[in-house]
Motif scaffolding. Structure first.
Motif, PDB file in Angstrom:
ATOM      1  N   UNK A 155      -2.389   1.616 -14.648  1.00  0.00           N
ATOM      2  CA  UNK A 155      -1.266   2.041 -15.476  1.00  0.00           C
ATOM      3  C   UNK A 155       0.009   1.639 -14.746  1.00  0.00           C
ATOM      4  N   UNK A 156       1.109   1.601 -15.485  1.00  0.00           N
ATOM      5  CA  UNK A 156       2.375   1.153 -14.918  1.00  0.00           C
ATOM      6  C   UNK A 156       2.984   2.220 -14.005  1.00  0.00           C
ATOM      7  N   UNK A 157       3.481   1.791 -12.835  1.00  0.00           N
ATOM      8  CA  UNK A 157       4.103   2.724 -11.893  1.00  0.00           C
ATOM      9  C   UNK A 157       5.312   3.417 -12.512  1.00  0.00           C
ATOM     10  N   UNK A 204       0.577   1.900 -10.729  1.00  0.00           N
ATOM     11  CA  UNK A 204       0.540   3.192 -10.042  1.00  0.00           C
ATOM     12  C   UNK A 204      -0.442   3.071  -8.891  1.00  0.00           C
ATOM     13  N   UNK A 205      -0.096   3.694  -7.774  1.00  0.00           N
ATOM     14  CA  UNK A 205      -0.943   3.585  -6.590  1.00  0.00           C
ATOM     15  C   UNK A 205      -2.065   4.612  -6.612  1.00  0.00           C
ATOM     16  N   UNK A 206      -3.235   4.192  -6.106  1.00  0.00           N
ATOM     17  CA  UNK A 206      -4.343   5.107  -5.902  1.00  0.00           C
ATOM     18  C   UNK A 206      -5.036   5.574  -7.161  1.00  0.00           C
ATOM     19  N   UNK A 244       0.848  -1.186   0.000  1.00  0.00           N
ATOM     20  CA  UNK A 244       0.000   0.000   0.000  1.00  0.00           C
ATOM     21  C   UNK A 244       0.889   1.245   0.000  1.00  0.00           C
ATOM     22  N   UNK A 245       0.507   2.224  -0.793  1.00  0.00           N
ATOM     23  CA  UNK A 245       1.309   3.445  -0.896  1.00  0.00           C
ATOM     24  C   UNK A 245       0.461   4.675  -0.589  1.00  0.00           C
TER      25      UNK A 245
END
Length: 327
Positions: free
Chosen positions: A98-100, A91-93, A18-19
């Motif tokens: 999509x890719x981080x 990607x977080x949240x 989790x971020x």
């Protein structure tokens, strides 16, 4: 050539990748963080990792899911120890997958060398078709890369309710979960698989009925992916609810384990940050919770029956209820 996918071994995963929600919920911060804040977040995740290491769960079954951003040192240490690792790629949240790290996703996976590359995806088959297609294109790209490089693919599927679906159940989210979500999960899995997205393990929201668990496995295995495994996530629910989901799924062939994060670590980290718990005591509490999920899953798995038909599962649930009442 037919691509063989799947993972059938038992998996007991402690997720703490989790971020955005972790940073805002625990620290009331927003990204970008300064150096001191980054170190504080990394320190708290180290305590979760220490809890994982304290837990008495067979090494060949136990794994961690953590992000590269705040857990790079943890991932390196776990890999050196021969621990099962999963690293988050998304990607977080974000509502849309999509890719981080954008087009550099492959380089980051290769640098971390995880057992599993994991994505969290919100996908409702009755939702925005254009959005779903954009997600599918990215996920197919990742799926192809992982299978070409012989890496395992862990797919966390969330099926958030659409407005029109909540209207069907008078805005009752529990009713959506029990009456509509199981069917939608099956349709989502079928659409994704038919589009060439081929996870080895599906990480899914808990289901209240054994028949729904059986149906989900049947859908996933229908296209020849007979070795694809399922694990149950915790969704931040209370202990009693998590135990019910684990015991319901455990007796169904195809369900190989669980990945329960916030319910395992959240209160312990809150108390550590408030200086109510020492690092060691916080880690011990996390280990105890993690062991609890594993015992519960094993009780359900060995029974081969629904939870209310098994004395082992029943006594385990009663023990948790008594503990909750005391606490």
């Amino acid at each position: 050539m037919t691509m063989v996918t799947g993972y059938t071994k038992k998996l007991a995963i402690l997720p703490f990748d989790h971020r955005a929600s972790y940073i805002s919920g625990l620290f009331d911060w927003k990204e970008p963080l300064n150096v001191e804040q980054v170190l504080k977040v990394a320190e708290s995740k180290q305590i979760i990792y220490e809890g994982f290491k304290k837990a008495r769960i067979p090494k060949e079954e136990a794994g961690i899911l953590v992000d590269e951003q705040y857990g790079v040192g943890i991932l390196r240490d776990a890999r050196q120890q021969g621990t099962i690792t999963a690293v988050s790629v998304e990607k977080s949240g974000q509502k849309e997958f999509d890719f981080a790290y954008g087009d550099d996703f492959a380089q980051h996976i290769e640098a971390m060398q995880p057992t599993f590359a994991k994505v969290l995806v919100r996908y409702n088959p009755e939702g925005d078709r254009t959005l779903n297609q954009r997600q599918i294109q990215r996920l197919k790209r990742l799926s192809d890369y992982l299978h070409q490089t012989q890496r395992l693919f862990l797919f966390e599927l969330l099926v958030p309710a659409e407005v029109h679906q909540l209207e069907l159940v008078d805005q009752n989210k529990d009713a959506y979960d029990s009456q509509l979500r199981p069917r939608l999960m099956g349709e989502a899995i079928e659409e994704l698989q038919q589009a060439g997205v081929k996870p080895d393990v599906w990480k899914i929201e808990g289901l209240d009925k054994r028949t729904d668990c059986e149906h989900i496995v049947e859908v996933a295995h229908h296209n020849g992916d007979h070795n694809v495994g399922f694990i149950v996530l915790g969704r931040g629910a209370n202990q009693k609810r998590v135990l019910h989901w684990l015991q319901t799924a455990a007796s169904v062939p195809g369900f190989i384990g669980f990945a329960v994060g916030r319910t395992s670590f959240w209160n312990a980290i809150v108390d550590f940050e408030a200086k109510r718990l020492s690092p060691d005591d916080a880690a011990t509490l996390i280990a105890r919770n993690f062991e609890e999920w594993n015992s519960s899953f094993e009780a359900g798995r060995q029974s081969g029956m629904e939870p209310n038909e098994t004395s082992a599962a029943r006594s385990h649930a009663d023990k948790i209820t008594r503990k909750e009442n005391r606490g």
